[in-house]
Design an enzyme around this catalytic site. Sequence first.
Site, short mmCIF file in Angstrom:
data_model
loop_
_atom_site.label_atom_id
_atom_site.label_comp_id
_atom_site.label_asym_id
_atom_site.label_seq_id
_atom_site.Cartn_x
_atom_site.Cartn_y
_atom_site.Cartn_z
N ARG A 56 0.83 -1.20 0.00
CA ARG A 56 0.00 0.00 0.00
C ARG A 56 0.87 1.26 0.00
O ARG A 56 2.02 1.23 0.40
CB ARG A 56 -0.90 0.01 1.23
CG ARG A 56 -2.03 -1.03 1.21
CD ARG A 56 -2.93 -0.90 2.43
NE ARG A 56 -2.18 -1.06 3.66
CZ ARG A 56 -1.83 -0.06 4.47
NH1 ARG A 56 -2.14 1.19 4.16
NH2 ARG A 56 -1.16 -0.29 5.58
N LYS A 198 -8.59 -2.42 0.78
CA LYS A 198 -8.50 -1.58 1.97
C LYS A 198 -9.28 -0.28 1.83
O LYS A 198 -9.70 0.30 2.83
CB LYS A 198 -7.04 -1.30 2.31
CG LYS A 198 -6.31 -2.52 2.90
CD LYS A 198 -7.02 -3.06 4.14
CE LYS A 198 -6.22 -4.18 4.79
NZ LYS A 198 -6.98 -4.82 5.92
N HIS A 217 -10.81 -4.36 12.55
CA HIS A 217 -9.73 -4.97 11.78
C HIS A 217 -9.25 -6.18 12.58
O HIS A 217 -8.36 -6.09 13.42
CB HIS A 217 -8.59 -3.97 11.59
CG HIS A 217 -7.55 -4.42 10.63
ND1 HIS A 217 -6.23 -4.01 10.69
CD2 HIS A 217 -7.61 -5.25 9.55
CE1 HIS A 217 -5.55 -4.56 9.72
NE2 HIS A 217 -6.35 -5.32 9.02
N SER A 235 0.72 -7.00 12.03
CA SER A 235 1.50 -7.97 11.28
C SER A 235 2.58 -8.61 12.16
O SER A 235 3.28 -7.92 12.91
CB SER A 235 2.16 -7.28 10.08
OG SER A 235 2.93 -8.19 9.34
N LYS A 239 -1.89 -13.55 14.24
CA LYS A 239 -3.35 -13.48 14.11
C LYS A 239 -3.89 -14.59 13.21
O LYS A 239 -4.84 -15.29 13.57
CB LYS A 239 -3.74 -12.10 13.57
CG LYS A 239 -5.23 -11.87 13.45
CD LYS A 239 -5.55 -10.45 13.00
CE LYS A 239 -4.98 -10.15 11.63
NZ LYS A 239 -5.52 -8.92 11.03
N THR A 240 -3.28 -14.74 12.04
CA THR A 240 -3.75 -15.75 11.08
C THR A 240 -3.55 -17.16 11.64
O THR A 240 -4.44 -18.01 11.57
CB THR A 240 -3.01 -15.61 9.74
OG1 THR A 240 -3.25 -14.30 9.23
CG2 THR A 240 -3.50 -16.63 8.74
N ASP A 254 -9.91 -11.00 8.36
CA ASP A 254 -9.32 -9.65 8.37
C ASP A 254 -10.25 -8.51 8.75
O ASP A 254 -9.84 -7.60 9.45
CB ASP A 254 -8.72 -9.37 6.99
CG ASP A 254 -7.73 -8.22 7.00
OD1 ASP A 254 -6.90 -8.16 7.93
OD2 ASP A 254 -7.80 -7.38 6.09
N ARG A 319 1.39 -12.35 -1.84
CA ARG A 319 0.01 -12.54 -1.39
C ARG A 319 -0.74 -13.51 -2.29
O ARG A 319 -0.44 -13.67 -3.46
CB ARG A 319 -0.73 -11.19 -1.43
CG ARG A 319 -0.20 -10.15 -0.46
CD ARG A 319 -0.82 -10.28 0.89
NE ARG A 319 -0.39 -9.23 1.82
CZ ARG A 319 -0.98 -8.99 2.97
NH1 ARG A 319 -2.03 -9.70 3.34
NH2 ARG A 319 -0.51 -8.05 3.78
#
Length: 528
Positions: A56, A198, A217, A235, A239-240, A254, A319
């Site tokens: 981004r 996003k 989020h 990050s 979390k994942t 997400d 990704r």
Amino acid sequence: MNSIKIPNELTQLLKENHVQVQLSVPQLVEKILGRNEGTLTATGAVRVSTGKYTGRSPQDKFIVMEESSKDKIAWGPSNQPISEDAFTILYQKVLDYLKQQPELFVFKGFAGADKKSRLPIQVVNEYAWHNLFVHQLFIRPSEDELLTHDAGFTVISAPNFKADPAVDGTNSETFIIISFERRIVLIGGTEYAGEMKKSIFSVMNYLLPENNIFSMHCSANVGLEGDVALFFGLSGTGKTTLSADPNRRLIGDDEHGWSSNGVFNIEGGCYAKCINLTREKEPQIFDAIRFGTVLENVVINQESRIPDYDDGTLTENTRAAYPIDAIDNIILPSIAGHPNTIVFLTADAFGVLPPIAKLTKEQAMYHFLSGYTSKLAGTERGVTSPEATFSTCFGAPFLPLPATRYAEMLGEKILEHNANVFLVNTGWTGGEYGVGNRMKLAYTRAMVQAALEGELNQVETVKDEFFGLNIPLHIAGVPDDVLRPNQTWADPEAYKQKAKELAAKFRENFKKFTAVSTEIEEKGGPIA
């Protein structure tokens, strides 16, 4: 959510012959290959490159300064203002550019799995692969829903159109601009597809709270008995990994909303990091990468077309974009009840935060506003020791409204639904980064499991002397001394020094929240 009529210029553009609406996945794949936008891999996924922008561009994100929204926006580095005149001129330039392209692609769908609060959206793309991306990431309509679809927001993405900063009022050739009055997101000068995802999340973070829905989020999953858990974390915090539980079904990975009915996924797909991906570590993600998946910036073998997930030559931010139903262990539609457990994840490289602590409402609001984790020594040039990183509400770049608005909604939801909130440190223990060791994943899993099963709601705790956090004294599968960071350090004085250092960083960061109740700071923040 109510839709409004899109501007006439856009209406006319979408009627032209070179515009192709709602192509299927096979049709889009054919277009991508025929237009030389990407390569078919051995897995059946399409591999694409995003050029010089592999992430981004937050410095190029703007919100139009409009009468109806200007007093609501938290203006600042993440929400830079641009004038209505500048937007209008640039918008017309982009439309004129798109009229000249041989083909355009349009996707119609939704943001928000809860039909009572979903936003009908459409995305206009210069690239076929961008259109495949949004087809997989947003919620796809049924044939009947498509017949009555009326877009409430439109994303226009023209990656090959580059702005002239001196003329257009942008900071560079790249721009991501949201107009809440015109219901338009205008993107140009970047091929990174994540900007589309996003930007709609930013839109939902504005619209949902206006309808008294808490936008978040986070990832979310649901247990076999219907108990819901949320996982917030920046990050590198896990979390994942921690939300992908074989004994729980995934709601989403997400972006979510929390309404009076419960939790719902904002998206219809996943945008998973795949650097160093293996089937052993992340079987769900690995097996989801098949026909229809978009692989961004992943290096592939030119002969075998086999992806090399360990190769970060182009970027570490490789990704994979795929629909959520490419994962087996999910709940569809992506909605569930009210959360029983909320987990804030942090990777504390100072090694002083406890591996798990139960938070009061005030502590939950304090740590939610803080959004703390660490940058690690050696991961960036010039970073020689751990650096505290704070991202408000675990998603600062995507929050158009003041942070306190989201924190207040969190506090209200915690009280209303009696949700238990835990701070989980997946970072270092026994010393700071370079001295101690990373917390064992098996220990973290055991702690999270205990939290999810309610085993920590009534256990004996001890109060941390620096942060005031309530630390459980015993958790099955975790050594008692691991639970208390001061007992894991060989040098007690070094521990105290580091704890004071981190506490001071929390206090300094929290000074920016001038509108926050003093009670949140006094009862929720460090005590020493």
